[in-house]
Every structure is written in C-alpha cells, then in structure tokens.
Scaffold this active site. Structure first.
Site, PDB file in Angstrom:
ATOM      1  N   GLU A  65       0.729  -1.362  -0.114  1.00 11.28           N
ATOM      2  CA  GLU A  65       0.103   0.026  -0.073  1.00 11.28           C
ATOM      3  C   GLU A  65       0.802   1.170   0.049  1.00 11.28           C
ATOM      4  O   GLU A  65       0.768   2.008   0.760  1.00 11.28           O
ATOM      5  CB  GLU A  65      -1.029   0.142   1.077  1.00 11.28           C
ATOM      6  CG  GLU A  65      -2.011  -1.066   1.337  1.00 11.28           C
ATOM      7  CD  GLU A  65      -3.101  -0.946   2.347  1.00 11.28           C
ATOM      8  OE1 GLU A  65      -2.913  -0.068   3.111  1.00 11.28           O
ATOM      9  OE2 GLU A  65      -3.859  -1.846   2.291  1.00 11.28           O
TER      10      GLU A  65
ATOM     11  N   GLU B   1      -5.209  -8.790   1.168  1.00 12.05           N
ATOM     12  CA  GLU B   1      -5.770  -8.560   2.450  1.00 12.05           C
ATOM     13  C   GLU B   1      -7.338  -8.227   2.360  1.00 12.05           C
ATOM     14  O   GLU B   1      -7.725  -7.482   1.537  1.00 12.05           O
ATOM     15  CB  GLU B   1      -5.324  -7.043   3.122  1.00 12.05           C
ATOM     16  CG  GLU B   1      -3.975  -7.150   3.616  1.00 12.05           C
ATOM     17  CD  GLU B   1      -3.527  -5.785   4.444  1.00 12.05           C
ATOM     18  OE1 GLU B   1      -4.363  -5.228   4.682  1.00 12.05           O
ATOM     19  OE2 GLU B   1      -2.178  -5.860   4.358  1.00 12.05           O
TER      20      GLU B   1
END
Ligand code: GBH
Length: 459
Positions: free
Chosen positions: A172, A366
């Site tokens: 991220e 995720e």
C-alpha cells in the site's frame, strides 16, 4: 446437512491460494532486540496525540518470541499461504550498508518453521516501518530511500530466496505517501502535499528497483500490493460528480496502477505532480524501471468510496488536489472502524482491473474487518466477521465467474494486532489475542475459514 449438491457449492479454481496476512510492526514486538533500530512508527507512536492511548508496537503480539506457536495455529487452521513483512530496522539498523545477521536469523527461522508445516511463505519487503534514520534524511521524499530499498531487497532475497518463491515489494504505497506525508495520520506524520507526491514517485521507483534486484537474484514471483477500491459518483448523471469520482479514482488507484502496468502516469495525475512541484523527481528512464513486468498484483480491499462535487469544499487532506470534492456518507452497515460494508465494490474492482489492466494475475492480499469481539467460555462468536468474509468471498467468486484471473485470498489478519493509529483498540484478527496474557483464541471466523479452505469454497 452437509450433503450438498455441486449446485449449492461455490468452488474456487484448483490451486487457489488461501491464507492470512500480518505485518512486522503490528505483531512482532521485541522492538529493542537483536540489534533492531527505531522505525518511524516507534517515533510516531511516542508523539503525543498521534496514536490511540499512546499505544506502541513494543510488545504487540510478541510474535517474535511466539512464532512457533503461531505457525502451529496456522497449520491447525489449514492455511496454505502466510503473508508477513520484514522489519527493515532489523535487517539494516542504519537503513543502508551493513546487514544485521541476527535480524535476518529471525525470518530465516520463521520461513523454515512455515515450510516444515507445509505453509507457503509470502514476504512483503516493506509494510511501513521505515528506519527512523532514513526519515531523518528525508524518508520517501528522498530518491536515496528508493536506492536503499533495492539493497534491502537484495539482502533479504540473498538469505531467503532459496526457500521463498513469492516476493512483494511494497504494501500500500498510497498509505505511505498520502497518510504518511499529506494527512499526517500515519508515520512520519508530515502534512505537506509536495512531500506526498515526491514520496509517491520514490515509492514506485523503489518498487521498480527492488523488482530488478529480485529478478537478478532469481526470484520466482514478484508482486506489489496496492490498496485499491471502487470510487463512484454520488449522482452518476451529474457531470461534476463523475469528474470528482474520476479524480479520486486517480489519486487512489490509477496513480499507482498506470505507471506499473502501463508505463506512464495518467495525465490528470501528472498535472498534480506539477502543481505540487514534484514533477522534477520523475527522471528519464524511471518509468521503464517502474513498469518492469510483475507476476501478481496484490489487492487489499476493505470498503468502496462515494464522492460528490461541492463548490467551495476544501477537499480532503488525504487527497491533496481534491478541492471541491467531498466524501458522501453511505447508508450501509458498518464495521467497528465505521467502514461501510460493500462486497460489490470488490467484484466491480476485480472486473475493472481485468478490463483496464489485462494480463496481470490478481490476488486479494488483505480483506477482513474489525468488530467488537469478546471471549466467552473460550469462544468468540464473531458471526459479523464470518458474514463479512463470506460476502467478500462470494463477490470474489462472482468476479472469477465473469473472467477475473484471481489466484488467491488472504484474510486480514491472522491475529488481532497493533492497528496503527488505533493502537490495540481495533481487532481485525481471525484469532483473538489477549494482550495481558498473550493467549491466542481462534475465533469462530477462524474455524469457519478453515472449513472454507478445506473444501476450497463456500457452501
Ligand atoms: C491495511 O490498510 C493495512 O495494510 C493493514 O496494515 C491494516 O491493519 C489494515 O488495512 C486494516 O486497517 O485513511 O481517511 O482515507 C488499510 C488502509 C485505511 C486505507 C482506511 C483507506 C480510508 C480512510 N486503509 N483508509 S482514510
């Protein structure tokens, strides 16, 4: 009963990878052991007012000392893949230069323990714990940090590459750049739009240079994990709302996807680099490095976005350049984080990636949710988490049916852990952690997930 016909089952493709994910600072603890230096999160957590109740990752889940028990739990649940990250301050306490062998020893033992239990290790090289010493020299606003990251990749791969096939460069980068340098809600807590755009480019360059280093070392599979989502206009018939959604989609998704998968920044994003005086960081040749092919795109998905154009709105500090745009509250059930639950955002996202960036295998690295969990008589009845995961798995299955090349699904997270700015106040685990005793209790969601894995699908 369990006597279901094929029609009642949602089966995933053969070889679909099932597992769970964690990150070093969120679970390891042992912050002062074996030569680990301070990371930007050690500093940030100690800055008054930044983290819920001033919680730090000093102890966290004490996974550094309990990894054998944790791997045994993973094996008990039948996880095929375990995604974890490497703490840069353990490997290179000075950020660059010499390697701290004791730091690598921990991951070496962890990898062997996983392999012994038949679990595939998936390493993320950076999940936000930058050595503080590098931040002191500019952190991700400095090009040197990207070069240092490639050296880190080489060092870690050099030690573990004989046993680890799947490598992820960054987790991220949007969060590192925009939450870390623009809104200041993550470490290093800076609030400077120019810094955020410089960080964006240097993170992408770091990904590209590390990919080169991993390839040179013979890594089997190289990936990048992005937090991607669907961004919709509040009123699809309103041209201004549509433009607002396009800009936020750029800032959330395309600013990372396009350079990596198409070799160029989108024009609207380049204008923002220019406006915030960061375009000079983009040098000739960088995009060729950044766009070297990857084998897998990791997707972290939690919620979808809904925006509207509103004249005079200052915009959001997490999206510098978003003046005139507001987030629209959604009428949906929410998690304990107040995040609206929307599995259709995931199926739409997977199909959009399939259409706009064809040819890249996808993996959900995720997905999961925080809820208020309590242990009663040794059990956590987290039916809300089961239905969250079930809904997102159904959405994933639907996207596969419609052509998405989705290779796996990893739950966030294996354990309750240090939830960044929320400290230990939010629990995302499928395994409950009692932070007083460090006792682990698999929640009902863990048992449910284990069953999903064993049948490679939902019933
Ligand atoms: C992931 O980040 C992380 O990889 C993981 O470490 C973390 O524990 C997990 O999710 C759960 O949070 O920030 O105001 O724009 C998710 C990051 C957080 C990004 C929410 C989008 C939206 C609100 N996401 N954020 S804001």
């Amino acid at each position: 009963g369990r006597e279901l016909t094929g029609v009642d089952q949602l089966t995933f493709p053969q070889g679909f990878r099932w597992g769970a994910a964690t990150a070093s600072y969120q679970i390891e603890g042992a912050a002062q052991e074996d030569g680990r230096s301070r990371s930007i999160w050690d500093t940030f957590a100690r800055t008054p007012g930044k983290v819920h109740l001033g919680h730090t990752g000093d102890v966290a889940c004490d996974h550094y000392h309990r990894y054998r028990d944790d791997v045994a739990l993973m094996a008990q649940l039948g996880l095929g893949t375990y995604r974890f990250s490497i703490a840069w301050p353990r490997i290179k306490p000075d950020g660059t230069g010499s390697v701290n062998t004791r730091g690598l020893d921990f991951y070496d033992k962890l990898v062997d323990e996983l392999l012994t239990h038949g679990i595939d290790p998936m390493i993320t090289l950076y999940h936000w714990d930058l050595p503080q010493i590098l931040e002191d020299h500019g952190g991700w606003t400095s090009r040197d940090t990207a070069l240092a990251f490639a050296d880190l990749a080489q060092a870690v791969h050099g030690r573990l590459g004989d046993r680890v096939n799947t490598w992820t460069t960054l987790n991220e980068p949007w969060c590192s750049a925009f939450l870390g340098y623009a809104s200041g809600i993550h470490a290093p807590g800076r609030e400077d739009a120019q810094a955020a755009y410089l960080a964006t480019h240097h993170l992408l360059l770091a990904h590209g240079l590390a990919t080169q280093a991993l390839r040179a070392g013979g890594a089997a599979e190289v990936s990048l994990t992005l937090n991607l989502t669907r961004v919709s206009p509040a009123n699809p018939a309103d041209r201004h709302d549509v433009e607002a959604a396009t800009l936020i989609d750029g800032l959330q998704n395309r600013i990372f996807l396009d350079p990596v998968l198409r070799g160029a920044y989108p024009a609207d994003m380049l204008r923002l680099f220019e406006r915030f005086r960061a375009a000079g960081a983009i040098r000739d040749g960088d995009l060729a490095v950044i766009s070297a092919p990857i084998d897998l795109l990791g997707i972290n998905y939690y919620q979808a976005g809904l925006v509207r154009a509103q004249v005079g709105s200052p915009g959001s500090p997490v999206y510098p350049g978003s003046e005139g745009i507001i987030d629209v509250p959604q009428v949906k059930p929410v998690t304990a984080m107040d995040w609206p639950i929307d599995p259709t955002g995931l199926s739409d996202l997977l199909l959009r990636l399939t259409a706009d960036y064809p040819g890249t295998p996808l993996m959900i690295t995720e997905n999961g949710a925080a809820f208020i969990d309590t242990v009663i008589d040794g059990r956590v009845r987290d039916t809300d988490r089961i239905s969250y995961l079930d809904g997102h798995l159904r959405a994933s299955h639907e996207a596969i049916q419609q052509g998405a090349d989705l290779r796996g699904f990893l739950a966030w997270s294996l354990l309750d852990n240090y939830e960044w700015g929320y400290g230990y106040g939010q629990r995302f685990g499928i395994i409950h952690v009692d932070y007083d005793t460090q006792r682990r209790t698999p929640k009902d969601s863990a048992l449910w997930f284990s069953d999903v894995i064993s049948r490679n699908g939902l019933s």
